[in-house]
Scaffold this motif. Sequence first.
Motif, PDB file in Angstrom:
ATOM      1  N   ALA A  22       0.841  -1.186   0.042  1.00 58.12           N
ATOM      2  CA  ALA A  22       0.051  -0.016   0.078  1.00 58.12           C
ATOM      3  C   ALA A  22       0.970   1.057  -0.124  1.00 58.12           C
ATOM      4  CB  ALA A  22      -0.837   0.081   1.155  1.00 58.12           C
ATOM      5  N   MET A  23       1.899   1.347   0.727  1.00 64.29           N
ATOM      6  CA  MET A  23       2.791   2.419   0.874  1.00 64.29           C
ATOM      7  C   MET A  23       3.667   2.659  -0.437  1.00 64.29           C
ATOM      8  SD  MET A  23       5.169   3.054   3.976  1.00 64.29           S
ATOM      9  CE  MET A  23       6.843   3.702   3.546  1.00 64.29           C
ATOM     10  N   ALA A  24       3.854   1.650  -0.982  1.00 64.89           N
ATOM     11  CA  ALA A  24       4.783   1.765  -2.242  1.00 64.89           C
ATOM     12  C   ALA A  24       3.775   2.281  -3.481  1.00 64.89           C
ATOM     13  CB  ALA A  24       5.285   0.423  -2.740  1.00 64.89           C
ATOM     14  N   LEU A  25       2.724   1.749  -3.394  1.00 67.77           N
ATOM     15  CA  LEU A  25       1.715   2.464  -4.221  1.00 67.77           C
ATOM     16  C   LEU A  25       1.164   3.901  -3.975  1.00 67.77           C
ATOM     17  CD1 LEU A  25      -1.039  -0.277  -4.984  1.00 67.77           C
ATOM     18  CD2 LEU A  25       0.782   0.660  -6.636  1.00 67.77           C
ATOM     19  N   GLY A  26       1.320   4.068  -2.778  1.00 65.88           N
ATOM     20  CA  GLY A  26       0.913   5.299  -2.220  1.00 65.88           C
ATOM     21  C   GLY A  26       1.971   6.227  -2.639  1.00 65.88           C
ATOM     22  N   LEU A  27       3.259   5.901  -2.456  1.00 72.20           N
ATOM     23  CA  LEU A  27       4.324   6.962  -2.619  1.00 72.20           C
ATOM     24  C   LEU A  27       4.395   7.337  -4.005  1.00 72.20           C
ATOM     25  CD1 LEU A  27       6.895   5.678  -0.032  1.00 72.20           C
ATOM     26  CD2 LEU A  27       5.943   7.832   0.040  1.00 72.20           C
ATOM     27  N   PHE A  28       4.221   6.019  -4.781  1.00 74.00           N
ATOM     28  CA  PHE A  28       4.344   6.325  -6.315  1.00 74.00           C
ATOM     29  C   PHE A  28       3.358   7.413  -6.674  1.00 74.00           C
ATOM     30  CE2 PHE A  28       3.956   5.062 -10.887  1.00 74.00           C
ATOM     31  CZ  PHE A  28       5.334   5.519 -11.218  1.00 74.00           C
ATOM     32  N   SER A  29       2.176   7.062  -6.443  1.00 70.07           N
ATOM     33  CA  SER A  29       0.841   7.986  -6.842  1.00 70.07           C
ATOM     34  C   SER A  29       1.267   9.309  -6.221  1.00 70.07           C
ATOM     35  CB  SER A  29      -0.357   7.474  -6.088  1.00 70.07           C
ATOM     36  OG  SER A  29      -0.593   6.053  -6.492  1.00 70.07           O
ATOM     37  N   ALA A  30       1.753   9.528  -5.155  1.00 73.78           N
ATOM     38  CA  ALA A  30       1.843  11.054  -4.626  1.00 73.78           C
ATOM     39  C   ALA A  30       2.972  11.490  -5.553  1.00 73.78           C
ATOM     40  CB  ALA A  30       2.339  10.976  -3.345  1.00 73.78           C
ATOM     41  N   LEU A  31       3.892  10.999  -5.963  1.00 74.63           N
ATOM     42  CA  LEU A  31       5.194  11.621  -6.734  1.00 74.63           C
ATOM     43  C   LEU A  31       4.528  11.913  -8.177  1.00 74.63           C
ATOM     44  CD1 LEU A  31       7.919  12.767  -6.316  1.00 74.63           C
ATOM     45  CD2 LEU A  31       8.734  10.604  -7.095  1.00 74.63           C
ATOM     46  N   TYR A  32       4.099  10.617  -8.528  1.00 72.95           N
ATOM     47  CA  TYR A  32       3.401  10.931  -9.800  1.00 72.95           C
ATOM     48  C   TYR A  32       2.564  11.841 -10.236  1.00 72.95           C
ATOM     49  CZ  TYR A  32       2.325   8.671 -14.400  1.00 72.95           C
ATOM     50  OH  TYR A  32       2.144   8.210 -15.996  1.00 72.95           O
ATOM     51  N   GLY A  33       1.503  11.943  -9.284  1.00 71.85           N
ATOM     52  CA  GLY A  33       0.660  13.149  -9.285  1.00 71.85           C
ATOM     53  C   GLY A  33       0.875  14.286  -9.275  1.00 71.85           C
ATOM     54  N   VAL A  34       1.853  14.475  -8.353  1.00 69.81           N
ATOM     55  CA  VAL A  34       2.218  15.825  -7.950  1.00 69.81           C
ATOM     56  C   VAL A  34       3.127  16.450  -9.411  1.00 69.81           C
ATOM     57  CG1 VAL A  34       4.331  15.793  -6.757  1.00 69.81           C
ATOM     58  CG2 VAL A  34       2.861  17.755  -6.399  1.00 69.81           C
ATOM     59  N   VAL A  83      -4.208  11.396  -2.540  1.00 64.37           N
ATOM     60  CA  VAL A  83      -4.794  10.055  -2.322  1.00 64.37           C
ATOM     61  C   VAL A  83      -3.582   9.129  -2.143  1.00 64.37           C
ATOM     62  CG1 VAL A  83      -5.573   8.218  -3.436  1.00 64.37           C
ATOM     63  CG2 VAL A  83      -6.829  10.166  -3.809  1.00 64.37           C
ATOM     64  N   GLY A  84      -2.394   9.537  -2.870  1.00 64.14           N
ATOM     65  CA  GLY A  84      -1.227   8.843  -2.545  1.00 64.14           C
ATOM     66  C   GLY A  84      -0.620   9.094  -1.075  1.00 64.14           C
ATOM     67  N   LEU A  85      -0.733  10.100  -0.783  1.00 64.65           N
ATOM     68  CA  LEU A  85      -0.221  10.631   0.636  1.00 64.65           C
ATOM     69  C   LEU A  85      -1.058   9.868   1.662  1.00 64.65           C
ATOM     70  CD1 LEU A  85       0.416  14.431   0.715  1.00 64.65           C
ATOM     71  CD2 LEU A  85       2.163  12.423   0.660  1.00 64.65           C
ATOM     72  N   LEU A  86      -2.528   9.732   1.304  1.00 62.59           N
ATOM     73  CA  LEU A  86      -3.473   9.068   2.223  1.00 62.59           C
ATOM     74  C   LEU A  86      -3.069   7.588   2.250  1.00 62.59           C
ATOM     75  CD1 LEU A  86      -6.659  10.648   1.254  1.00 62.59           C
ATOM     76  CD2 LEU A  86      -5.721  10.728   3.522  1.00 62.59           C
ATOM     77  N   PHE A  87      -2.666   6.920   1.391  1.00 61.86           N
ATOM     78  CA  PHE A  87      -2.475   5.384   1.133  1.00 61.86           C
ATOM     79  C   PHE A  87      -1.105   5.209   1.827  1.00 61.86           C
ATOM     80  CE2 PHE A  87      -6.233   4.895  -1.160  1.00 61.86           C
ATOM     81  CZ  PHE A  87      -6.701   3.680  -1.202  1.00 61.86           C
ATOM     82  N   THR A  88      -0.257   6.053   1.547  1.00 62.51           N
ATOM     83  CA  THR A  88       1.196   6.067   2.225  1.00 62.51           C
ATOM     84  C   THR A  88       0.907   6.011   3.605  1.00 62.51           C
ATOM     85  OG1 THR A  88       2.225   7.528   0.401  1.00 62.51           O
ATOM     86  CG2 THR A  88       3.346   7.151   2.527  1.00 62.51           C
ATOM     87  N   GLY A  89       0.089   6.846   4.442  1.00 59.20           N
ATOM     88  CA  GLY A  89      -0.014   6.677   5.899  1.00 59.20           C
ATOM     89  C   GLY A  89      -0.877   5.309   6.269  1.00 59.20           C
ATOM     90  N   PHE A  90      -1.612   5.138   5.458  1.00 52.41           N
ATOM     91  CA  PHE A  90      -2.620   3.876   5.510  1.00 52.41           C
ATOM     92  C   PHE A  90      -1.398   2.661   5.545  1.00 52.41           C
ATOM     93  CE2 PHE A  90      -4.514   0.307   2.905  1.00 52.41           C
ATOM     94  CZ  PHE A  90      -5.322   0.107   3.893  1.00 52.41           C
TER      95      PHE A  90
END
Lengths: 317, 667
Positions: free
Chosen positions: B281-293, B314-321
């Motif tokens: 979940a964290m890997a997906l979240g971090l990648f989404s955060a960077l990709y999105g921004v 959403v990436g940051l949320l899933f990172t925290g999750f």
Amino acid sequence: MSGLSWLIQVIEVLVALLAAPLFSGWIAQCRAVLQNRTPPSIWVPYRNIRKLLIKEAVLAEHASPLFRTAPYIVFGTMICAAAIVPSMGTNLPFSNAADAIALVGLLATARVFMALAAMDVGTAFGSLGARREMMVGFLAEPALLIVIFVASLISQSTALPTIADRLATEAFALYPALAFTAVAFALVLLAENARLPVDNPATHLELTMIHEAMLLEYSARHLALMEWSAALKLFNYACIGMALFVPWGAATTAMPTVPALLVAIPILALKLLVSGAVLATAETAFAKLRVFRVPELLATAFLLAVLGLLVHLLLQG
Amino acid sequence: VSTALAPMLLLVSLLALWVAIGFLGLLRPTSLRLVAHILFPLGAAVGVAIAATAAFSIGSPAEQWVLVVGLPDLPVHLRRDDLASVFLFLLGAASAGISMFGAGYFRRGEGTLPGLLCLQYHLFLAAMGAVLLADDAYSFMVAWESMALTSYFLVTTQHRIPEIRQAGFLYLLIAHLGAIGILLSFGVMQGGSWQFTFDAMRAADLPPAWGSAAFLLALLGFGAKAGLVPMHVWLPEAHPAAPSPVSALMSGVMLKTAVYGALRVTFDLLDDPLWWWGLVAMALGLFSALYGVVFAAAQTDMKRLLAFSSIENVGLLFTGFGLALIFQSAGMSAPAGLALIAVLYHAVNHAFMKGLLFVGTGAVLHATGQRNLGRLGGLIHRMPWVAWPTLIGALAIAGLPPLNGFVSEWLLLQAFLSAHEVPRLFLNMLLPLGTAVVALAAALAGYVMVKFFGIVFLGRPREAALKDAHDAGWRERAGMLWLAAGCVLLGLLPNQAISLLALVPVQLGILEPGTTFGRWWLLDPVAGRQASYAPLVFLVIVLLCVVATIFFVSRIYRRRVRRGAPWDCGFVRLDSRMQDTAEGFGQPIRHIFEPFFGMRRELPRPTDPAPHYRVEVSDRIWSGVYVPAAALVQRLALSVAQLQQGRISTYLVYSLVTLLVLLAFVL
């Protein structure tokens, strides 16, 4: 004790406010000497600020209220930052309200307002400067945050005075991680304060400037505040560096007495003199980088900071 | 008994009221006045009531209802616990501001009839509420699908435009891929009992392999709805297509229902999380955060920019999750609770910030008819009531103190600071590196917001038509001010919010009851670590510094100020086309993060008399994953289509062969 710590807090802010232009003047003198020029008087920054303050301000016709308030906000945030950064004593009451992460946020607030103000008048230079400043900022800010993280992991705190306190009072230990982060921090300092390899504080050449491009539309008191904030920012960064890497000499919580403070002031002055000279030397030694290459320099800083974090975890784990 | 049941009863009746408001719109479907003056403000009032009820119900024991409605033997199970309450608060509070804005926004009645729009809008709201209250797989899926369908119709409000129909279709497609994942996940979680109530799933004892399958399916399903990379492609298409209040609702609230679902499944329905779930979940979240921004920084359409910024959040949320999952699996309850609180806090914050920014773009769109950043500019003079609240939203989402975005990012970073204590070699070194990505994404968000606000509102108008832009009406102003007030209050009073949010991990059994987070004004979340933040004191000191500066400076200069032409290094023939464009502002990001982008550049030759410079940025995931997948489906469909000859004799031969084969089996 709390009365004294409030006193230290107020003195610190006042010293930062008043000594910041002096520090800039000292660096300018060192640079001039190293470059075989006759050094300007050390009081030049003060005279500049005074001159600008009494002049009549000219605003661009279509400047919005944001443009007028930005200098006050930037200056206010820099004073506030000075209240968080320990320069003479590590027992700062205000630092409970804002830790080092908040400090990074505070510096980012100043940067964002400066960039927005630069875009407000709608000149080509203004938005160019804002874009470049934000580019430098988004790479330098995480690097700074990681540098602070490493120190926080070592000292189990994110409050900058507590970090300095623990690093200064614990039995002397060598932290290899700090060596990496020190280099990263030095690069961040150069970039964030518009110093030489990244930006040239002495030029108005449009192809190279970043910080000055954002200030072009400002005049008189607004410009004075912006210049003073820039000096304060440099002073704050120097103090952050000293708190993280050479914390010795400041009045720590263990001995928050008047004599300790009296010792701390000359030590601070000495540290500033040395760091100013080092900064001037570095600036003289480096050549200005093309704007294209700046991200590489800052990415190096970021990676060095991350490397420092890894080294710390490896050695601790 | 009556007092204990009160919150649930209130919440359900308020949701029913939303449905009723929606149907009232059908009374006079063409009447804009009915919808704008009565029904939407009424819906906003219901939103406030839901938010208040949900906020007061946090901390009361969970309540369960079984309603015997619908199909025989399939009663609807409803349950309100603190997790649901937090998200119901988010739904009510954010939708109140958005509905109020919508009351003024839908005044022109483009596309769908206003009454029908009112029905879809309020059914959408009620469906989101039902998702949060559902307590069995059946009613959850019904609510989930109603949410997807109503929002599909809302996205395609202007259904006469082909691009909008296309965007709607893409959204529907990905929403259903996600729904399949969720459905299968529920199927796994019932664990052979064939009971589809959530209670049965809590009781089911799944072997780790099946638990992992359920988690991954849920992550796929909810990730598709939330917009995790690589299932994010619908977001930047659907948000610009939808009317702005709808984009605000989808981005601010609907994405959070997916986060809610992920939290519900992992922390409530599945019992023992494995450590690598969190890592995934964290890997997906971090990648989404960077990709999105990074993509947000390169956009030229303001609503696309905000859509990509939602992917980042959403990436940051899933990172925290993911972080919370890792901590929980390692038995570290305090950091797990802290990470979970950071997720909940950021979810609520993002609902306000992104809601505010999207309705702000709506006001700009109505005033100017432009979504393209390159044709905007200088609107702060014409639309101050839109510009200043939007500035608050932009600063908040950039994570600047003392606004709310900073608080949740601060909490997330504090949680990350405990990551090196995870008792698992390599993981404890890998996790802190996530901090670096979070810090980078947060700093880039500042870049994106300066670009967004600076180009839309500051500078000089890039088009002559912008000089006639009108400010928002009072309903729109009220909606924006409500959302902006939320951003400020959540930033200044974090302890009050956290004391409520902390009850969620307590009820889920993650955090010990009675964990404190400092005095009322001082946020001090980690025991034994000197780390505190007091936004009120912080704000007062900053304001004091600013006011003192103004005072002292005004003593010296005595208000002398003159207006003149801009200096610009003495250049006189300055015009608005010389300002930085959206493309120009994104250039450093395109340059630094080049591998992320699929880019097509057209550079002019030096001798070109009419030089044109074009650069087109595209999503590599679209061309690398979706286009081949679509081509594969197309090929399979074509080969199946070989069977269809369209001649009766061929079909008779098929029937004959089938009969013969069946006979062969029987005999």
